[in-house]
Design a protein around this motif. Sequence first.
Motif, short mmCIF file in Angstrom:
data_model
loop_
_atom_site.label_atom_id
_atom_site.label_comp_id
_atom_site.label_asym_id
_atom_site.label_seq_id
_atom_site.Cartn_x
_atom_site.Cartn_y
_atom_site.Cartn_z
N ALA A 121 -1.05 1.57 -5.12
CA ALA A 121 -0.68 0.58 -4.19
C ALA A 121 -1.75 0.22 -3.12
O ALA A 121 -2.50 -0.62 -4.31
CB ALA A 121 -1.69 2.29 -3.13
N PHE A 165 -0.60 -0.25 3.80
CA PHE A 165 -0.46 0.80 2.96
C PHE A 165 0.86 0.54 2.38
O PHE A 165 1.63 1.22 2.72
CB PHE A 165 -1.03 1.86 2.11
CG PHE A 165 -2.82 1.77 2.81
CD1 PHE A 165 -3.29 1.27 1.43
CD2 PHE A 165 -3.11 2.11 3.74
CE1 PHE A 165 -5.15 1.07 1.65
CE2 PHE A 165 -4.69 1.62 3.72
CZ PHE A 165 -5.67 1.28 2.95
N LEU A 179 3.38 0.91 -2.07
CA LEU A 179 3.46 0.77 -3.29
C LEU A 179 4.37 0.19 -3.63
O LEU A 179 4.91 -0.55 -2.67
CB LEU A 179 4.03 2.38 -3.50
CG LEU A 179 3.28 3.60 -3.02
CD1 LEU A 179 4.01 4.60 -3.68
CD2 LEU A 179 2.31 2.95 -4.17
N ILE A 235 -0.96 5.84 2.19
CA ILE A 235 0.41 5.41 2.89
C ILE A 235 0.54 6.45 4.31
O ILE A 235 0.73 5.98 5.90
CB ILE A 235 1.89 5.07 2.55
CG1 ILE A 235 1.72 3.97 0.94
CG2 ILE A 235 2.80 5.05 2.97
CD1 ILE A 235 2.54 4.02 0.17
#
Length: 62
Positions: free
Chosen positions: A4, A58, A60, A50
């Motif tokens: 993340a 946030f 990935l 997230i």
Amino acid sequence: MAVAYVIKEKCPQDHACPALPHCPTQAIVQRGYDAPAVLAEQCIACGKCIKVCPKKAFQLKE
């Protein structure tokens, strides 16, 4: 391996990060009310940050 990261432009940086208590590995750190940061070596890419971030700050990445 995915980790993340924080999109600082999406984070208002004026509050305690709501994702902090949800990270199972304590990979999210925040100094004062600055933008949080993710410690890549501790992140397991679970996605909890997230899901709880109201500003969708946030993401990935591989």
